[in-house]
Write an enzyme that holds these catalytic residues in place. Structure first.
Site, mmCIF file in Angstrom:
data_model
loop_
_atom_site.group_PDB
_atom_site.id
_atom_site.type_symbol
_atom_site.label_atom_id
_atom_site.label_comp_id
_atom_site.label_asym_id
_atom_site.label_seq_id
_atom_site.Cartn_x
_atom_site.Cartn_y
_atom_site.Cartn_z
ATOM 1 N NE ARG A 143 4.843 4.711 -7.717
ATOM 2 C CZ ARG A 143 4.672 4.706 -6.381
ATOM 3 N NH1 ARG A 143 3.584 5.221 -5.861
ATOM 4 N NH2 ARG A 143 5.582 4.199 -5.590
ATOM 5 C CB THR A 187 3.134 2.044 -3.860
ATOM 6 O OG1 THR A 187 4.373 2.762 -3.642
ATOM 7 C CG2 THR A 187 2.354 1.977 -2.555
ATOM 8 N N GLY A 203 7.829 2.962 3.343
ATOM 9 C CA GLY A 203 7.566 2.871 4.783
ATOM 10 C C GLY A 203 8.455 3.757 5.640
ATOM 11 C CB ALA A 204 11.014 6.332 4.822
ATOM 12 C CB THR A 265 11.792 3.239 1.509
ATOM 13 O OG1 THR A 265 11.256 4.554 1.562
ATOM 14 C CG2 THR A 265 11.663 2.578 2.877
ATOM 15 C CG ASP A 335 8.934 13.146 3.191
ATOM 16 O OD1 ASP A 335 9.607 12.169 2.835
ATOM 17 O OD2 ASP A 335 7.704 13.240 3.001
ATOM 18 C CE LYS A 362 8.430 13.497 -1.420
ATOM 19 N NZ LYS A 362 8.212 13.105 -0.001
ATOM 20 C CG ASN A 424 5.253 13.041 -4.440
ATOM 21 O OD1 ASN A 424 5.249 11.819 -4.524
ATOM 22 N ND2 ASN A 424 5.332 13.670 -3.279
ATOM 23 C CG MET A 686 -10.740 3.328 10.485
ATOM 24 S SD MET A 686 -9.469 4.594 10.708
ATOM 25 C CE MET A 686 -9.534 4.788 12.486
HETATM 26 CA CA CA Z 1 8.397 10.162 2.585
#
Ligand code: CA
Length: 724
Positions: A143, A187, A203-204, A265, A335, A362, A424, A686
């Site tokens: 970002r 990010t 990474g949560a 996080t 979340d 959120k 978000n 991947m």
């Molecule tokens: Ca999350």
């Protein structure tokens, strides 16, 4: 930076009384071309440039520029564009300093352009290993940057903080800021406060323990680190604020495995008030999501508020010392991060001037908080909400609907907002003229299904503590269209004092772009409908629109060079929703795809984009489904946990990453295994799942995807017949 322009800015700043120390400002400005602390504090007065992520420390994303305005925005045209070399989500806010534009792209690459001509000046690729993608919940996005002195700073997906020479793009130093053996990612954009580079990480969903930390701009030395959740075990040696937090957790379970690191996080929002000298950070969700597993009580259901999850925390930036917190979702389990954009503003509430902090996290409520004390002022829902009926005005705590709190067993619950939130990461904007906050909001509920025997996996996959495979939509075209129809995306102009919408613009679907408000009375926003639009900031009337050929999620910026105003936005569909949306049903009329490109506009601009490339889609032609229902059920559960986050729930396929129903390797167990077990495509993102999935489970996932592909082929055939 041009001294005359800066001195003018400093004069405006002084008259506004924002900073008292005149010699400090002029002394630093005289040092040369670098960005100084005084410049960052006074960024609002420097309308030509965009030197910090949210433009100013208040993160209002409001530019006073009015060269492009309500009257003439119809003449806005493309000045130039630049194609990006990644086909993934583009979420960055560019920085603009003295006629040069700097940005980050997916895969944490950095590019510099002449801001008037689009000439590429340099680019830098930190060479993030492709298989890092498996650690990212929400696409391989980045970002943005921070500028300070003559350097640029940014984080990489694999957790490095890197300093570049702003003139040449050459790397100066890099510092690994995370334990790379765990699923930490960066990010978000760093901020620079008081001669320190501040950055958190994500990474949560994968079990990490969240923190935000400060580093020296000279060499990356760590100066302080602020953990958002306790470590587990006996907290007696922890700082006081973490001892207090420990009282709100089951400390025996916390930290018992890598996957129960607690989460929390700090992956995106930060704001700073220089007068109060407070840094505000938004803290993320719990890890795992399901509180019954993360912090179980005696009866097996979840217990405790689990501080400082889903909180806004005020920190002293010099030392990393805790000052206050406000928790938006105590004991969160859905979340419901509070990592969403934080805006600082001063406004009159009930006849009194208040210094407030605003957030639309959120959980669906818009919060106004006193930013000196952290005290709750008010909150109202900005989208449909069923998990709480409101926020108690005295305690500031939500009034919960118990039916939406799913534990280890019992009934699933359809919860609004869902895990993507009512809003978000997409930045909001605040217009001090209109006194409105513009929210890129959406409605996308989610089914939370219990999983009775969930076990953490410390290596791979979503560690959320719910049965993610249970949310598959039935292969029924009508039902799926109904679900698609319940998704809404909108631009909401929110009056934070009255706590209600003044106007709302509907978009074709969720996940629309971040916002920019300007002194020209305009609000700019890209859309999931592949448009880039300008609206009247007072009424929401659409005044101008540009066909962007791709979904636009990033926020625009504006700047001037030689007095001429430009508006720039990085286009390119991607991110969490783009990877999880049902590409077939929702986007059938106008498929949203990724064409990653910087678009720059000015009045009278005459540049043209190349023609839109034709859509090419592999046929849906799977081998017959012959596996037993038992094998397919195993495949469904494993797919939900390990695959759905990137390849969409139900294997419906996004338009960003490969649609597995159409994968050539579906035909052959050996080819499938070469990818999933052998990691044949790891450089593309991947990774191998060999440590987490057995050979039989990998084959069961193939059987499940074959079954899903056959269902959807039948659906496609029946719809074709129905249309005739
Ligand atoms: Ca999350």
């Amino acid at each position: 930076m041009n001294f005359k322009r800066w001195a003018l800015g400093a004069a405006v700043l002084l008259s506004a009384g924002t900073l008292a120390n005149c010699s400090q400002i002029l002394g630093e400005a005289a040092q040369g071309d670098g960005i100084t602390t005084a410049m960052l504090v006074g960024a609002d007065a420097d309308s030509a440039n965009w030197i910090s992520h949210g433009r100013t420390y208040s993160e209002q994303r409001y530019s006073p520029l009015d060269g492009v305005n309500r009257e003439n925005v119809g003449q806005l045209g493309l000045a130039w564009y630049a194609d990006m070399d990644t086909g993934r989500g583009q979420e960055a806010t560019p920085l603009v300093i003295d006629g040069r534009l700097y940005l980050t792209t997916a895969w944490s690459k950095v590019k510099a352009f002449d801001a008037t001509t689009g000439e590429k000046l340099w680019e830098y690729d930190p060479k993030v290993p492709g298989e890092t993608a498996v650690k990212a919940c929400c696409d391989v996005v980045n970002r943005g940057l921070a500028a300070y002195g003559d350097k640029l700073f940014f984080g990489t997906l694999d957790g490095r903080l890197i300093a570049l020479d702003r003139e040449s793009g050459k790397p100066l130093w890099e510092k690994v800021t995370v334990d790379q053996s765990k699923s930490y990612t960066i990010t978000g954009a760093p901020r620079v406060i008081d001669d320190k580079i501040i950055i958190g990480n994500g990474g949560a969903e994968f079990g990490v323990r969240g923190y935000v930390a400060a580093y020296s701009p000279d060499d990356g030395e760590e100066l302080w680190k602020f953990y958002t959740v306790p470590e587990g075990g006996d907290p007696k040696d922890a700082p006081a604020y973490l001892q207090k937090a420990a009282e709100t957790w089951n400390m025996d379970v916390l930290g018992a495995s890598d996957a129960i690191g607690g989460g929390g996080t700090v992956w995106d929002s930060m704001a700073y008030d220089p007068e109060l000298d407070l840094l505000y950070v938004g803290v993320g969700n719990g890890s795992p999501w399901n509180r019954a597993y993360r912090s179980p009580g005696k009866d097996g259901t979840g217990e405790g508020d689990n501080l400082y999850l889903s909180s806004i925390v005020a920190i002293r930036p010099k030392t990393g010392e805790y000052v206050w917190h406000y928790q938006t979702t105590p004991g969160e389990t859905w979340d419901f991060t509070a990592t969403q954009h934080i805006i600082l503003a001063d406004m009159e509430i009930d006849g009194k001037p208040r210094k407030v902090l605003m957030q639309a996290p959120k959980n669906g409520f818009f919060y106004v908080i006193d930013r000196e004390t952290g005290k709750f002022i008010s909150a109202k829902p900005y989208v449909s909400v069923n998990w709480a009926s409101g926020i108690d005005p005295v305690t500031g705590r939500p009034i919960e609907n118990p039916e939406t709190r799913v534990d280890k067993t019992g009934k699933p619950a359809l919860v609004t907002p869902g895990a993507l939130g009512g809003h978000n990461w997409h930045p909001m904007a605040y217009s001090p003229n209109e006194k409105l906050v513009y929210i890129p909001a959406f409605e996308a509920g989610m089914m939370y299904a219990p999983e009775a025997n969930w076990k953490p996996d410390t290596a791979r996959g979503f560690n959320v503590g719910f049965n993610l495979g249970a949310g598959d939509l039935p292969p029924d075209g009508g039902f799926r269209k109904q679900v698609a129809g319940s998704l809404r995306g909108m631009l909401v102009a929110w009056d934070p004092v009255a706590q209600k919408a003044r106007w709302t613009v509907e978009h074709p679907g969720p996940w629309n772009g971040g916002l920019l408000a300007t002194g020209g009375g305009l609000v700019f926003q890209g859309t999931t409908g592949s448009e880039f639009n300008a609206y009247d900031a007072g009424t929401g009337e659409k005044l101008w629109s540009f066909a962007a050929q791709t979904g636009v999620v990033a926020p625009p910026v504006t700047y001037t060079v030689n007095g001429e105003q430009y508006v720039a936005v990085l286009a390119g569909w991607g991110g969490a929703y783009a990877l999880s949306v049902d590409g077939d049903l929702i986007n059938r009329k106008a498929p949203v795809r990724n064409i990653s490109r910087l678009l720059v506009f000015k009045l009278g601009g005459t540049a043209k984009l190349p023609p839109e490339p034709a859509l090419s889609e592999l046929p849906l032609d799977p081998p017959p489904s012959t596996a037993s229902p038992e094998v397919i059920a195993v495949g469904q559960a494993k797919y939900g946990r390990y695959c759905a986050v990137c390849h969409a729930p139900g294997a419906v396929g996004s338009t960003v990453l490969p649609d597995l129903r159409r994968a050539g390797s579906l035909e052959s167990a050996a080819a499938w295994s070469a990818v999933v077990e052998g990691g044949a495509l790891k450089d593309n993102g991947m990774a191998s799942f060999a440590g987490s999935l057995s050979k039989a489970e990998i084959e069961a996932i193939r059987a499940y995807v074959i079954k899903r592909a056959n269902e959807d082929k039948a659906l496609e055939t029946s719809e074709k017949i129905a249309r005739k």
